[in-house]
Design an enzyme around this catalytic site. Structure first.
Site, short mmCIF file in Angstrom:
data_model
loop_
_atom_site.label_atom_id
_atom_site.label_comp_id
_atom_site.label_asym_id
_atom_site.label_seq_id
_atom_site.Cartn_x
_atom_site.Cartn_y
_atom_site.Cartn_z
N ASP A 125 0.78 -1.24 0.00
CA ASP A 125 0.00 0.00 0.00
C ASP A 125 0.81 1.28 0.00
O ASP A 125 0.36 2.31 0.51
CB ASP A 125 -0.90 -0.01 1.23
CG ASP A 125 -0.11 -0.19 2.52
OD1 ASP A 125 1.10 0.06 2.51
OD2 ASP A 125 -0.72 -0.60 3.53
N GLU B 106 -0.18 -9.11 -0.81
CA GLU B 106 -0.89 -8.50 0.33
C GLU B 106 -2.06 -7.66 -0.18
O GLU B 106 -2.23 -6.48 0.14
CB GLU B 106 0.02 -7.67 1.23
CG GLU B 106 -0.59 -7.43 2.61
CD GLU B 106 0.29 -6.57 3.53
OE1 GLU B 106 0.36 -5.36 3.33
OE2 GLU B 106 0.92 -7.14 4.44
N ARG C 193 1.32 8.49 10.13
CA ARG C 193 0.97 9.87 9.85
C ARG C 193 -0.26 10.34 10.62
O ARG C 193 -0.33 11.47 11.07
CB ARG C 193 0.60 10.01 8.36
CG ARG C 193 1.70 10.46 7.48
CD ARG C 193 1.24 10.30 6.02
NE ARG C 193 2.33 9.79 5.24
CZ ARG C 193 3.30 10.55 4.75
NH1 ARG C 193 3.29 11.84 4.91
NH2 ARG C 193 4.29 10.01 4.07
#
Ligand code: UDP
Length: 380
Positions: free
Chosen positions: A101, A123, A220
């Site tokens: 990702d 994944e 984040r």
């Protein structure tokens, strides 16, 4: 495939977690003897990536060395797609494998799409359902899922998420997560040669007799108030005589800038530099429980029988929560403290989490992926 040569598979990644989860795939592809394997690293992260490459003995065929200080998401995306596209033109792979990702994943997939090169997504199918948590990863993986024609889902839940998005059933393969392959490899390496994990033995000695809490926090979404809350929870926990905290600090200034001033000088807190993977695995083995906002660690710790408290409000890895190995605690300081203390003081609650089943596979994911790709279907 052209001219009788072996099909060329290009494997690409750019960050530490991707490298950890892709080296078992690269090794398994080589093992089949049926592919011309090329490894292209974007080095979206530099030092963290290099440590894993060295541990895995992996020498990339191309290193784009793209990391720049304070890189913005749009500038990094632009560099990634342009540079990776040029590599595709140069190497003309028959297929590309991307992982997970990151911006590397999404931009490499787009560059493949523009050239009609098929993409396999390792994944695949992780979804939190919230495009801003984790950000920007949720969109990175959704875009990649739209482009990929092979989806290697780690679990049934991930496969179901893909089906819910109308992904062709025949293109979905449930393989387990390659992180378990990596973890078993690392664990064996450390067991046979403890000197390969030099950072942890002294900490084990220093904290003998205490319950060890392993901490990582770098997402984040937690920058700012979230990090302050985590720091304050750790200060409270470090006030207990029976506890020690080992915290490998992510180098990002949004993390280290908060944690160093808040946590330096406590007798029972060890702030370390980011640990090499073998040290990190040794730390997880040495600890009693894990406090983290990381994705990969939610998968690794249960395989080692360590309860995980996840400092996030959502997770794209619900399997751990469902299996009872992980619990979402968000980034509120008092909840983090209360849930940690519960595990420290309630032996039954601790055992229930520690003994729950690891839902992320048996360590053969890389070989299963290679077997699915291999023209003559090599057996895993
Ligand atoms: N990791 C490591 N050293 C560290 C921290 C993490 O080797 O100091 C490993 C960890 O075992 C896991 C991966 O890096 O496999 C997780 O990376 P991170 O938490 O940075 O990213 P995420 O999984 O959230 O994408």
């Amino acid at each position: 495939m052209s001219g009788g040569r072996l099909p060329r598979i290009l494997v690409t990644f750019g960050t530490r977690p991707e490298a950890i989860k892709m080296f078992p795939v690269v090794a398994a592809l080589h093992e089949t003897g049926q592919f011309d394997v090329k490894v292209v690293v974007t080095a979206q992260h530099r030092e963290l990536l290099d440590g894993v490459l060295a541990m895995a003995g992996l020498v990339p065929d191309v290193d784009l060395d793209l990391m720049q200080p304070n890189q913005s998401l749009d500038a990094l995306s632009a560099r990634l797609i342009a540079r990776f596209g040029a590599v595709l033109d140069d190497l003309s792979p028959d297929r590309v494998l991307v992982h997970g990702d990151t911006l590397t994943t999404m931009m490499a997939s787009l560059a493949c799409y523009f050239r009609r090169i098929p993409v396999g997504h390792v994944e695949a199918g992780l979804r939190s359902g919230d495009i801003y948590s984790p950000w920007p990863e949720e969109v990175n993986r959704k875009v990649t899922g739209v482009i990929a024609d092979l989806h290697f889902a780690p679990t049934d839940i991930a496969a179901a998420a893909l089906r819910a998005e109308n992904v062709d059933e025949n293109s979905i393969h449930v393989t387990g997560n390659t992180v378990i392959d990596a973890l078993l490899f690392a664990r064996e390496k450390v067991a046979s040669a403890p000197h390969l994990a030099p950072a942890i033995a002294p900490l084990r000695q220093r904290f003998a007799g205490r319950r060890i809490i392993a901490v990582t926090a770098h997402r984040r979404e937690n920058f700012g108030a979230g990090m302050q809350n985590v720091a304050s929870a750790l200060q409270t926990l470090a006030g207990r005589d029976d506890v020690a905290i080992i915290y490998p600090l992510h180098p990002n200034p949004n993390v280290a800038g908060v944690m160093r001033p808040a946590l330096t000088g406590h007798a029972n807190i060890a702030l370390t530099d980011p640990l090499d993977y073998l040290d990190f695995v040794a730390m997880m083995e040495a600890c009693d429980l894990v406090l983290t906002d990381s994705g990969g660690i939610q998968e690794e710790a249960p395989a080692l029988g360590k309860p995980v408290l996840v400092m996030r409000d959502t997770t794209e890895r619900p399997e751990g929560v469902a299996a009872g190995t992980a619990r979402l605690v968000g980034s509120n300081a008092s909840v983090i403290v209360a849930e940690t203390v519960r595990l420290l003081e309630d032996a039954a609650a601790y055992e229930t989490m520690a003994r729950a089943h690891n839902p992320y596979g048996d360590g053969t994911a890389g070989r299963q992926i290679a077997a699915i790709l291999a023209p003559s279907k090599a057996q895993p």
